[in-house]
Design a protein around this motif. Structure first.
Motif, PDB file in Angstrom:
ATOM      1  N   MET A 150       0.853  -1.106  -0.046  1.00  0.00           N
ATOM      2  CA  MET A 150      -0.003  -0.106  -0.011  1.00  0.00           C
ATOM      3  C   MET A 150       0.837   1.299   0.041  1.00  0.00           C
ATOM      4  O   MET A 150       2.004   1.155   0.180  1.00  0.00           O
ATOM      5  CB  MET A 150      -0.749   0.121   1.156  1.00  0.00           C
ATOM      6  CG  MET A 150      -2.007  -1.156   1.064  1.00  0.00           C
ATOM      7  SD  MET A 150      -3.080  -1.391   2.751  1.00  0.00           S
ATOM      8  CE  MET A 150      -4.111   0.405   2.358  1.00  0.00           C
ATOM      9  N   SER A 151       0.336   2.307  -0.448  1.00  0.00           N
ATOM     10  CA  SER A 151       1.141   3.652  -0.495  1.00  0.00           C
ATOM     11  C   SER A 151       1.605   3.769   0.967  1.00  0.00           C
ATOM     12  O   SER A 151       1.057   3.801   1.869  1.00  0.00           O
ATOM     13  CB  SER A 151       0.181   4.721  -0.615  1.00  0.00           C
ATOM     14  OG  SER A 151       0.640   6.207  -0.524  1.00  0.00           O
ATOM     15  N   GLY A 152       2.990   4.205   1.020  1.00  0.00           N
ATOM     16  CA  GLY A 152       3.717   4.616   2.296  1.00  0.00           C
ATOM     17  C   GLY A 152       4.392   3.477   3.117  1.00  0.00           C
ATOM     18  O   GLY A 152       5.056   3.653   3.928  1.00  0.00           O
ATOM     19  N   GLU A 153       4.123   2.268   2.586  1.00  0.00           N
ATOM     20  CA  GLU A 153       4.683   1.208   3.200  1.00  0.00           C
ATOM     21  C   GLU A 153       6.248   1.106   2.892  1.00  0.00           C
ATOM     22  O   GLU A 153       6.418   1.444   1.759  1.00  0.00           O
ATOM     23  CB  GLU A 153       4.181  -0.404   2.629  1.00  0.00           C
ATOM     24  CG  GLU A 153       2.718  -0.835   3.234  1.00  0.00           C
ATOM     25  CD  GLU A 153       2.528  -2.031   2.795  1.00  0.00           C
ATOM     26  OE1 GLU A 153       1.424  -2.481   3.078  1.00  0.00           O
ATOM     27  OE2 GLU A 153       3.283  -2.766   2.169  1.00  0.00           O
TER      28      GLU A 153
END
Length: 474
Positions: A150-153
């Motif tokens: 996911m975004s930001g992982e």
């Protein structure tokens, strides 16, 4: 007149020059001194040696020739001060501090270099973890195991299961050792490449529904994640369903089949599963076994093994030790206590030879699961357990809905007594967490690796818990 005027101008000029010089010198002398980062340490977070009770780290200095002495003070606990003279220091200096019985569980040592010119360096802080006894030192999420990041992982995601095997969303991750260094991992209800995490309606979505899928791994270094070698696939290369699930979502038939535990016994691989009739109340049709005689490539149902819909062993976990397969079981769901059974490897398909622990009589009683008593009182969800050889402890982990966490307990004997609960992972930090399946590599050493699910993003993650057994201070 001109001579007097000239002398007057010269005197004014000289006075102004020296006044300015004096003023500049004075300003320079009054400039505030800014401490520098003089000290570098090899390790800043220290743990006492169990035997010597000492902490140590290597210090290096930027301007050691200008140092007069090193001052060490303590923040937390009793007052402490130690002065280390320049003659004792070296370019690579081993600093050592012996903790005291009166020192608190956590405190800091503050190191400051004092210079010959009267100035001093910035403080260097050493943090001391001074806990004694058995405890969990640290828990962290190490890597994603399934699905897409996911975004930001920021942590590793080595498997790319959505693209490689059509596994976009899944859960669980029951892992067992098939051959030395070779592992199988069963996952629960699985959805395809079109799966997308949905914060408004978390959990499964998308097509390609399979009740369960199976991965294989020979990764024995989990510091950078758990890497799959392959999955059990169909002719199209997609991960295939192993344990049949009917997909009848009416609540009155065969809805899905969920793996709960797996083991290699008598050179055959087995998976224990429950067949869901209705998820409301986790009502099952039955629980049973599938087996594989070819290292997980093909599987068949064990028709002669069956647990009823209200069995205390409808769900559970396995571990092999001393010639037995131990099974800790619960009713399906997350609201029952845990009970204990055992059997010889060759008897896994013969329920009449299962023995059940009765804590009242302190006996193993054969053939009647109703004789099994609670091994501790708590609501136990999906679970796994191991025997850790370094710490000489049985360790169980399970989801507890009331505490909204993954709970751990320990015991020196599998029959108990079991410890009070430790928190392995909190739902406050890992929202909508569930499942906790130990990797077999957790059976030795200080690191517990377990697979944990999160309802959002409906995927599986590798967790690491660092254990400590410091004994007592004395």
């Amino acid at each position: 007149m001109r001579t007097r005027l000239f002398k007057y101008i010269v005197n004014i000029w000289v006075l102004a020059f020296f006044s300015g010089f004096y003023s500049c010198s004075k300003d320079e002398e009054n400039e505030p001194y800014i401490p520098i980062d003089e000290i570098t340490v090899s390790i800043a977070e220290l743990v006492p040696d169990k035997e010597t009770k000492a902490v140590s780290t290597t210090l290096t200095f930027k301007n050691i020739g200008e140092i007069d002495y090193l001052l060490v003070t303590k923040s937390g606990g009793e007052s402490y001060s130690a002065k280390i003279e320049k003659s004792e220091l070296s370019a690579s200096y081993l600093f050592r501090y012996v903790v005291k019985k009166t020192d608190p569980e956590s405190f800091r040592l503050l190191l400051t270099a004092y210079y010959k010119d009267g100035n001093k360096s910035k403080e260097k802080v050493l943090t001391i973890d001074n806990r004694w006894g058995f405890f969990i030192r640290k828990v962290s999420r190490t890597a994603r195991v399934t699905g897409s990041p996911m975004s930001g992982e920021q942590f590793p995601s080595p498997n790319n299961t959505a693209q490689k095997w059509n596994v976009g969303g899944t859960d669980l991750g029951i892992i067992w050792e098939m051959n030395p260094g070779k592992y199988g991992i069963f996952f629960g209800d699985t959805f395809g490449r079109d799966f997308s995490p949905n914060s408004a309606a978390p959990g499964p979505n998308g097509g390609s529904w399979r009740s369960n899928v199976l991965a294989f791994s020979d990764d024995n270094d989990l510091e950078d994640g758990l890497t799959f070698n392959s999955m059990a696939v169909d002719a199209s290369g997609n991960a295939r369903e192993i344990i049949y699930g009917g997909k009848d979502a009416s609540g009155n038939g065969d809805w899905t089949s969920i793996p709960a535990a797996a083991i290699r016994a008598n050179n055959i691989d087995y998976v224990h599963y429950f067949n869901i009739k209705n998820w409301t109340g986790w009502i099952t049709n039955y629980s049973g076994l599938y087996r594989s005689v070819d290292n997980g490539q093909t599987w068949a149902k064990c028709e002669n093994v069956r647990f009823s819909s209200n069995s205390n062993f409808g769900q559970g976990g396995y571990f092999k030790k001393d010639g037995y397969v131990y099974m800790i079981g619960t009713q399906t769901g997350r609201d029952s206590n845990a009970r204990l059974a055992r059997f010889k490897e060759q008897h896994i398909e013969n329920q009449a030879n299962y023995e059940f622990w009765n804590g009242l009589t302190k006996q193993w009683l054969k053939g009647d699961e109703e004789q099994a008593t609670n091994i501790f009182n708590d609501k136990v969800g999906e679970l796994s357990f191991i025997y850790n050889q370094k710490h000489n402890r049985w360790i169980i982990a399970y989801f507890n809905a009331d505490r909204y966490n993954i709970t751990m307990r320990t015991a020196t004997e599998i029959t108990g007594p079991w410890s009070e609960p430790y928190e392995l992972a909190s739902g406050v930090e890992y929202a909508q967490l569930y499942g906790s399946y130990f990797h077999p590599l957790s059976a030795d050493g200080d690191s517990l690796y377990f697979l944990m699910s999160m309802w959002l993003p409906y995927n599986v993650f590798l967790m690491k818990a660092e254990l400590a057994d410091m004994g007592s201070f004395d």
